[in-house]
Design a protein around this motif. Structure first.
Motif, PDB file in Angstrom:
ATOM      1  N   SER A 182     -16.434-117.128-129.492  1.00 41.60           N
ATOM      2  CA  SER A 182     -15.767-116.544-130.660  1.00 41.60           C
ATOM      3  C   SER A 182     -16.597-115.464-131.341  1.00 41.60           C
ATOM      4  CB  SER A 182     -15.433-117.658-131.675  1.00 41.60           C
ATOM      5  OG  SER A 182     -14.563-118.609-131.088  1.00 41.60           O
ATOM      6  N   ARG A 183     -17.682-115.080-130.717  1.00 46.92           N
ATOM      7  CA  ARG A 183     -18.523-114.024-131.274  1.00 46.92           C
ATOM      8  C   ARG A 183     -18.061-112.654-130.765  1.00 46.92           C
ATOM      9  NH1 ARG A 183     -23.732-115.216-133.310  1.00 46.92           N
ATOM     10  NH2 ARG A 183     -24.085-117.471-133.534  1.00 46.92           N
ATOM     11  N   PRO A 184     -18.398-111.568-131.476  1.00 43.71           N
ATOM     12  CA  PRO A 184     -18.076-110.225-130.969  1.00 43.71           C
ATOM     13  C   PRO A 184     -18.750-109.975-129.626  1.00 43.71           C
ATOM     14  CG  PRO A 184     -18.726-110.134-133.288  1.00 43.71           C
ATOM     15  CD  PRO A 184     -19.027-111.524-132.810  1.00 43.71           C
ATOM     16  N   ARG A 185     -18.020-109.364-128.711  1.00 42.49           N
ATOM     17  CA  ARG A 185     -18.546-109.091-127.370  1.00 42.49           C
ATOM     18  C   ARG A 185     -19.863-108.318-127.432  1.00 42.49           C
ATOM     19  NH1 ARG A 185     -18.215-104.550-124.928  1.00 42.49           N
ATOM     20  NH2 ARG A 185     -16.590-103.800-126.335  1.00 42.49           N
ATOM     21  N   GLN A 186     -19.962-107.380-128.392  1.00 41.28           N
ATOM     22  CA  GLN A 186     -21.146-106.527-128.466  1.00 41.28           C
ATOM     23  C   GLN A 186     -22.427-107.319-128.789  1.00 41.28           C
ATOM     24  OE1 GLN A 186     -18.278-106.108-129.933  1.00 41.28           O
ATOM     25  NE2 GLN A 186     -17.495-104.017-129.608  1.00 41.28           N
ATOM     26  N   GLY A 187     -22.270-108.514-129.357  1.00 39.77           N
ATOM     27  CA  GLY A 187     -23.435-109.312-129.714  1.00 39.77           C
ATOM     28  C   GLY A 187     -23.827-110.342-128.681  1.00 39.77           C
ATOM     29  N   LEU A 188     -23.133-110.347-127.541  1.00 44.93           N
ATOM     30  CA  LEU A 188     -23.426-111.314-126.489  1.00 44.93           C
ATOM     31  C   LEU A 188     -24.319-110.686-125.414  1.00 44.93           C
ATOM     32  CD1 LEU A 188     -19.844-112.821-126.132  1.00 44.93           C
ATOM     33  CD2 LEU A 188     -21.839-113.919-127.188  1.00 44.93           C
ATOM     34  N   PRO A 189     -25.068-111.503-124.685  1.00 45.43           N
ATOM     35  CA  PRO A 189     -25.941-110.956-123.635  1.00 45.43           C
ATOM     36  C   PRO A 189     -25.145-110.215-122.561  1.00 45.43           C
ATOM     37  CG  PRO A 189     -26.503-113.249-124.123  1.00 45.43           C
ATOM     38  CD  PRO A 189     -25.225-112.962-124.844  1.00 45.43           C
ATOM     39  N   SER A 190     -25.759-109.181-121.980  1.00 46.67           N
ATOM     40  CA  SER A 190     -25.137-108.462-120.877  1.00 46.67           C
ATOM     41  C   SER A 190     -25.071-109.359-119.648  1.00 46.67           C
ATOM     42  CB  SER A 190     -25.933-107.196-120.546  1.00 46.67           C
ATOM     43  OG  SER A 190     -25.943-106.314-121.643  1.00 46.67           O
ATOM     44  N   THR A 191     -23.995-109.256-118.918  1.00 45.46           N
ATOM     45  CA  THR A 191     -23.858-110.017-117.683  1.00 45.46           C
ATOM     46  C   THR A 191     -23.476-109.056-116.556  1.00 45.46           C
ATOM     47  OG1 THR A 191     -21.538-110.509-118.186  1.00 45.46           O
ATOM     48  CG2 THR A 191     -23.175-112.146-118.843  1.00 45.46           C
ATOM     49  N   PHE A 192     -23.671-109.527-115.325  1.00 45.42           N
ATOM     50  CA  PHE A 192     -23.476-108.668-114.165  1.00 45.42           C
ATOM     51  C   PHE A 192     -22.667-109.406-113.103  1.00 45.42           C
ATOM     52  CE2 PHE A 192     -27.143-107.342-116.480  1.00 45.42           C
ATOM     53  CZ  PHE A 192     -27.010-105.961-116.538  1.00 45.42           C
ATOM     54  N   LEU A 193     -21.855-108.630-112.394  1.00 49.55           N
ATOM     55  CA  LEU A 193     -20.940-109.169-111.385  1.00 49.55           C
ATOM     56  C   LEU A 193     -21.346-108.652-110.013  1.00 49.55           C
ATOM     57  CD1 LEU A 193     -18.151-110.586-110.736  1.00 49.55           C
ATOM     58  CD2 LEU A 193     -17.110-108.336-111.089  1.00 49.55           C
TER      59      LEU A 193
END
Length: 345
Positions: free
Chosen positions: A174-185
């Motif tokens: 429920s947090r803003p996407r911009q405040g979450l760690p970067s992830t990679f695919l």
């Protein structure tokens, strides 16, 4: 005990049983069978000693050989199905090499033919990265994840949700996407694996996995993905020449105007620059517009004046395109694909 050599072998798995796009591995892609591009990229990388095609089809094997691969065996049917794994494919190939050549390579470069959008230099960079990091078991190519997994859920039979990622970030979902760690695919483009990882750890990745960061993901599994990947591949290798391109005017060359008052339209300068580059590369440029189709108003003088003032290089300007909400075409090039011209020097 295996005899490990210093060789680097690219393995290209290409089974014949694709269902969504039948025989996609040998379907013509940018003028060649799809699998041919991966073979040529590996051979041109300067980092691979040879290319081994692992296939269950004699036809595929012969095509692979025409483009420089070796295909000394056919993969058994029991490890060539929809649910067969990369590990089974690699262990079968390595077992053949050990028995018939007396040794196995130091590195395996795994190139899936269904992701041909790579450069030979990408392969060389991945091999060099693994050499520089003896602590890594493998290298895997990745792109920045288009969606954050912190907002993804598992859903059980009762409809109850549990987060895909367990994290100490409170209510990460429920947090803003911009405040979450970067992830990679992982983009299924290039894997480089120490052969010891496969044979001694029974894994295609190992415990410590390095990354090769890339920009695109084009793993082909549908007809639509095939077409998009082919467009991107063609443009990434330079602007085509000797072709005919038909461009819409409004929304491509000119801004969309309220009430279709085209006198108010302004130029979309980035796209005009791209069209002019295509023109200068020796292509035939046709402009085709629906201006006036619905109202009967003659916008020809206004449109031609705008094209001249904005410096749009073209050969012909046609009116009479039917007005519509949507256009569907099998030869569509998206504005996103058109923007790839900006990467071409």
């Amino acid at each position: 005990m295996f005899n490990y050599t210093k060789e680097v072998i690219a393995i290209i798995p290409a089974r014949s049983g694709s269902k969504t796009v039948p025989h996609k591995n040998i379907r013509t892609f940018a003028g060649k069978p799809l699998l041919a591009h991966s073979i040529e990229q590996a051979l041109n990388s300067g980092a691979v000693n040879r290319v081994l095609l692992s296939t269950d089809s004699e036809q595929y094997a012969e095509i692979g050989k025409q483009y420089g691969a070796t295909a000394p065996f056919l993969r058994p049917a029991e490890i060539s199905g929809d649910l067969s794994t990369d590990l089974e494919c690699f262990k079968h190939a390595l077992d053949w090499l050990a028995k018939n050549e007396g040794g196995v390579p130091e590195f395996i470069v795994h190139l899936r033919p269904t992701h041909p959008n790579r450069r030979p230099s990408d392969i060389a960079r991945a091999v060099e990265l693994l050499r520089q990091h003896p602590e890594w078991d493998s290298i895997r190519s990745v792109v920045t994840a288009p969606e954050t997994p912190f907002k993804m859920w598992f859903r059980n039979d009762l409809g109850e949700l549990t987060p895909v990622i367990n994290t100490n970030i409170k209510e990460a979902h429920s947090r803003p996407r911009q405040g979450l760690p970067s992830t990679f695919l992982q983009n299924a483009n290039i894997d480089v694996i120490r052969t010891r990882t496969i044979l001694e750890k029974n894994s295609v990745a190992g415990e410590r996995i390095g990354s090769l960061l890339m920009e695109e993901i084009h793993d082909i599994d549908t007809h639509e993905q095939f077409a998009r990947a082919e467009q991107s591949f063609v443009w990434s290798n330079g602007i085509p020449t000797g072709k005919t391109f038909v461009f819409d005017v409004d929304g491509v060359i000119a801004t969309i105007t309220p009430g279709n008052n085209y006198e108010l339209a302004g130029p979309l300068t980035d796209n005009i620059h791209r069209i002019n580059r295509i023109f200068e590369a020796g292509n035939h440029i046709v402009l085709f517009t629906a201006r006036g189709s619905a109202t009967g108003i003659d916008w020809s003088t206004t449109t031609q004046r705008q094209m001249n003032e904005w410096g749009v290089k073209h050969h012909k300007l046609f009116f009479g395109k039917p007005a519509a909400d949507y256009y569907i075409d099998d030869k569509l090039i998206s504005l996103e694909t058109l923007s790839q011209i900006d990467k071409i020097s």
